[in-house]
Motif scaffolding. Structure first.
Motif, PDB file in Angstrom:
ATOM      1  N   VAL A 106       0.869  -1.190   0.000  1.00 41.35           N
ATOM      2  CA  VAL A 106       0.000   0.000   0.000  1.00 41.35           C
ATOM      3  C   VAL A 106       0.897   1.229   0.000  1.00 41.35           C
ATOM      4  CG1 VAL A 106      -2.032  -1.043   1.078  1.00 41.35           C
ATOM      5  CG2 VAL A 106      -0.223  -0.154   2.527  1.00 41.35           C
ATOM      6  N   ASP A 107       0.368   2.357  -0.479  1.00 43.50           N
ATOM      7  CA  ASP A 107       1.234   3.541  -0.633  1.00 43.50           C
ATOM      8  C   ASP A 107       0.906   4.684   0.317  1.00 43.50           C
ATOM      9  OD1 ASP A 107      -1.158   4.367  -1.739  1.00 43.50           O
ATOM     10  OD2 ASP A 107      -0.416   4.343  -3.811  1.00 43.50           O
ATOM     11  N   ARG A 108      -0.030   4.458   1.229  1.00 48.11           N
ATOM     12  CA  ARG A 108      -0.355   5.521   2.189  1.00 48.11           C
ATOM     13  C   ARG A 108      -1.009   4.914   3.443  1.00 48.11           C
ATOM     14  NH1 ARG A 108      -4.236   5.540  -1.665  1.00 48.11           N
ATOM     15  NH2 ARG A 108      -6.398   5.564  -0.930  1.00 48.11           N
ATOM     16  N   PRO A 109      -0.984   5.669   4.540  1.00 49.53           N
ATOM     17  CA  PRO A 109      -1.638   5.180   5.770  1.00 49.53           C
ATOM     18  C   PRO A 109      -3.162   5.143   5.596  1.00 49.53           C
ATOM     19  CG  PRO A 109      -0.203   7.071   6.226  1.00 49.53           C
ATOM     20  CD  PRO A 109      -0.300   6.942   4.745  1.00 49.53           C
ATOM     21  N   ASN A 110      -3.815   4.396   6.469  1.00 45.80           N
ATOM     22  CA  ASN A 110      -5.283   4.313   6.522  1.00 45.80           C
ATOM     23  C   ASN A 110      -5.903   3.876   5.200  1.00 45.80           C
ATOM     24  OD1 ASN A 110      -5.195   5.177   9.222  1.00 45.80           O
ATOM     25  ND2 ASN A 110      -5.212   7.317   8.586  1.00 45.80           N
ATOM     26  N   GLN A 111      -5.188   3.011   4.509  1.00 45.43           N
ATOM     27  CA  GLN A 111      -5.708   2.449   3.262  1.00 45.43           C
ATOM     28  C   GLN A 111      -6.189   1.018   3.518  1.00 45.43           C
ATOM     29  OE1 GLN A 111      -2.817   2.619   0.120  1.00 45.43           O
ATOM     30  NE2 GLN A 111      -4.237   1.945  -1.449  1.00 45.43           N
ATOM     31  N   VAL A 112      -5.368   0.249   4.271  1.00 46.68           N
ATOM     32  CA  VAL A 112      -5.728  -1.120   4.657  1.00 46.68           C
ATOM     33  C   VAL A 112      -5.397  -1.315   6.133  1.00 46.68           C
ATOM     34  CG1 VAL A 112      -5.310  -3.576   4.280  1.00 46.68           C
ATOM     35  CG2 VAL A 112      -5.256  -2.010   2.339  1.00 46.68           C
ATOM     36  N   TRP A 113      -6.378  -1.829   6.871  1.00 46.88           N
ATOM     37  CA  TRP A 113      -6.149  -2.217   8.266  1.00 46.88           C
ATOM     38  C   TRP A 113      -6.305  -3.728   8.385  1.00 46.88           C
ATOM     39  CZ3 TRP A 113      -9.303   1.707  11.715  1.00 46.88           C
ATOM     40  CH2 TRP A 113      -8.637   2.943  11.726  1.00 46.88           C
ATOM     41  N   LEU A 114      -5.438  -4.339   9.159  1.00 46.04           N
ATOM     42  CA  LEU A 114      -5.494  -5.773   9.431  1.00 46.04           C
ATOM     43  C   LEU A 114      -5.895  -5.968  10.890  1.00 46.04           C
ATOM     44  CD1 LEU A 114      -2.034  -6.584   7.822  1.00 46.04           C
ATOM     45  CD2 LEU A 114      -4.256  -6.683   6.704  1.00 46.04           C
TER      46      LEU A 114
END
Length: 198
Positions: A106-114
């Motif tokens: 991913v290329d930025r924060p808060n794009q994918v959460w696990l």
């Protein structure tokens, strides 16, 4: 007390004033070294391995003496703990498809959460830890601990993450297929926060 134990008072006071014997002083130093070895082994060594390590460090000491000092001071190895299962996939709740599909870049924060649950063994028993991780930074953005592995444990972790990060709508939420994450309440919270999960 002297009367009960059948000891003369003068003998008792003489014993109290007496300097520790050479053997007692040695045992004190030996105990310090045993504690050091035990800590370095992360509490995994029983007396035979502690004895072996002491011999390697130059101590001339018998195995029984090491075992006795460890026993008298309550020093023992932590027993291996049983594996605890954290995912219960045997449920009738709706399961979300895997939208992540092994795309771990991913290329930025808060794009994918696990989100996942693990367990921590403590002297009082097991503690369960639910964590939410931002895949971009690999930082934990929300967490919760409890003695029971409930849906509320996971809801609390997600709530902390949302309050900490205030993520934009469309964030992809990925978790295992456990009943906590598949629960109606958890999925309602994901919908309310505008997260993609199915």
């Amino acid at each position: 007390m002297c009367e009960v134990l059948g000891v003369s008072t003068s003998g008792y006071y003489d014993w109290r004033k007496r300097e520790p014997s050479r053997r007692d002083k040695q045992n004190e130093k030996l105990l310090e070294e045993i504690c050091e070895v035990h800590v370095e082994s992360r509490g995994t060594y029983e007396s035979p391995r502690v004895h072996k390590e002491l011999r390697a460090r130059g101590w001339r000491v018998g195995r029984n003496r090491v075992a006795r000092i460890m026993r008298e001071n309550g020093i023992r190895a932590d027993r291996k703990r049983k594996y605890k299962r954290t995912t219960n996939s045997s449920h009738d709740l709706p399961v979300a498809p895997n939208l992540l599909e092994r795309q771990f870049e991913v290329d930025r924060p808060n794009q994918v959460w696990l989100a996942d649950i693990t367990y921590v063994p403590t002297r009082e028993g097991w503690l369960y830890l639910a964590a939410v991780i931002d895949m971009f930074s690999r930082k934990i953005v929300g967490w919760s601990m409890d003695q029971r592995m409930t849906k509320q444990l996971c809801i609390d972790a997600l709530t902390m993450a949302v309050l900490n990060r205030k993520p934009p709508e469309g964030l992809l939420h990925h978790s295992d297929r456990g009943s906590q994450y598949a629960s109606y309440e958890y999925q309602k919270l994901l919908e309310k926060c505008g997260m993609r999960f199915r």
